[in-house]
Design an enzyme around this catalytic site. Sequence first.
Site: not given
Length: 348
Positions: A205, A286-288, A291
């Site tokens: 992830d 919230l990384r998705g 990015v």
Amino acid sequence: MSTIKDNIRPVFPFTAIVGQEEMKLALILNMIDPKIGGVMIMGDRGTGKSTTIRAIADLLPQISVVRDDAFNSHPTDAELMTDMVQELINSGQSLVTSLIDVPMIDLPLGATEDRVCGTIDIEKALNEGVKTFEPGLLAKANRGILYVDEVNLLDDHLVDILLDSAASGWNTVEREGISIRHPARFVLVGSGNPEEGELRPQLLDRFGMHAEIRTVKDPSLRVQIVEQRSQFDQDPYLCLKEYENQQNQLKSEIVRAQSILDDVIIDFSLRMKISQVCGQLDVDGLRGDIVTNRAAKAFAAYKGKLNVTSDDIEEVIVLCLRHRLRKDPLETIDSGLKVRQVVSEVFN
């Protein structure tokens, strides 16, 4: 008279690589905006993963560094220089700078933590009685690319260290009473073969993008790839000459994209749609979202535009999200396809 440049082993030109568009795009976008967070490339053996990764470094413009600095410190950007260089600047000393190629560092599978992070120079400690820091691979990779082949076979503890440094941009070492902190801002590129096991989801992830590579099935393309490789092996300089114009063009496109990246805008409505896709796919954290926003901006800049469109997002969103979906052992649908389905529902 032959120069040292002539004796350096030539690298296969990036623009000569046939197919593997997903991997090439992910690498280009990470070069435009290193804050995307690196790329994990999973695919079959012998599909040109290492060749492509080594070729991308050749496309990048040289960088200005403080001469004789082991950490490739930036002469003016405080975020990319060591505390020692900063002290020199504060005391009013002028720095001697030089231009170097973007560092491309290979991390071998057998590397120890000391080799990666740096350690105490034992020889100096014994001979001169001084504790000095011996920089590791993270120091060498600062402002460059750190490549880990077979990252899924690397010790989880080391992968953790790499991902921490890549995310924070700093490496901190505490050894024998010495505390050192130095910049370690690099693009982390990992490659691996799924047959040898997957990376743990929580590590996966943290890679910004995930490209999947398949062996080319089309016979004519396969022949083209084999011929190109043979030509390069026979006369690398002739092959480099042949692709010189394409290489220079791509170089200038990357430089232009880097220069306009900060001015690229992504509308609120599109940002909402990206977050809606992430919500519907049940992506943890919230990384998705972050990015995908970054990658879409980098892609727009690469195309020479200052406004992100929904097409730009659709080009990059699968690369940004497919490795973040929760694994369901009973799921028959490919994760990339699942992302595409939700994207077409939300965007169309």
